[in-house]
Design a protein around this motif. Sequence first.
Motif, short mmCIF file in Angstrom:
data_model
loop_
_atom_site.label_atom_id
_atom_site.label_comp_id
_atom_site.label_asym_id
_atom_site.label_seq_id
_atom_site.Cartn_x
_atom_site.Cartn_y
_atom_site.Cartn_z
N VAL A 43 0.84 -1.20 0.00
CA VAL A 43 0.00 0.00 0.00
C VAL A 43 0.87 1.25 0.00
N GLU A 44 1.94 1.25 0.79
CA GLU A 44 2.85 2.40 0.83
C GLU A 44 3.47 2.65 -0.54
N LYS A 46 2.23 1.78 -3.48
CA LYS A 46 1.18 2.28 -4.37
C LYS A 46 0.88 3.75 -4.08
N TRP A 47 0.84 4.11 -2.81
CA TRP A 47 0.58 5.49 -2.43
C TRP A 47 1.69 6.40 -2.96
N GLU A 48 2.91 5.98 -2.87
CA GLU A 48 4.02 6.78 -3.41
C GLU A 48 3.86 6.98 -4.92
N ILE A 50 1.06 6.99 -6.60
CA ILE A 50 -0.07 7.91 -6.78
C ILE A 50 0.39 9.35 -6.54
N LYS A 51 1.14 9.56 -5.46
CA LYS A 51 1.64 10.92 -5.17
C LYS A 51 2.54 11.41 -6.29
#
Length: 61
Positions: A43-44, A46-48, A50-51
């Motif tokens: 998840v981390e 993927k979040w990176e 996305i950012k």
Amino acid sequence: MLAEGKRIYRSSKEMKMELDTLGKEWAEYEATAKVGEEEEKSVEAKWERIKDFISSIEVKI
């Protein structure tokens, strides 16, 4: 005296069974925690991404 020895034996046998059960549960908890940690890393990551994507869009706007 014999009755006391039997009581102690029975008590120690029960404690050993409880410890064995806890050992099995602990292994399950560790496995679950490891899966959770792997999911968290995913998840981390993927979040990176996305950012980074949002940042790249903001630059173009």
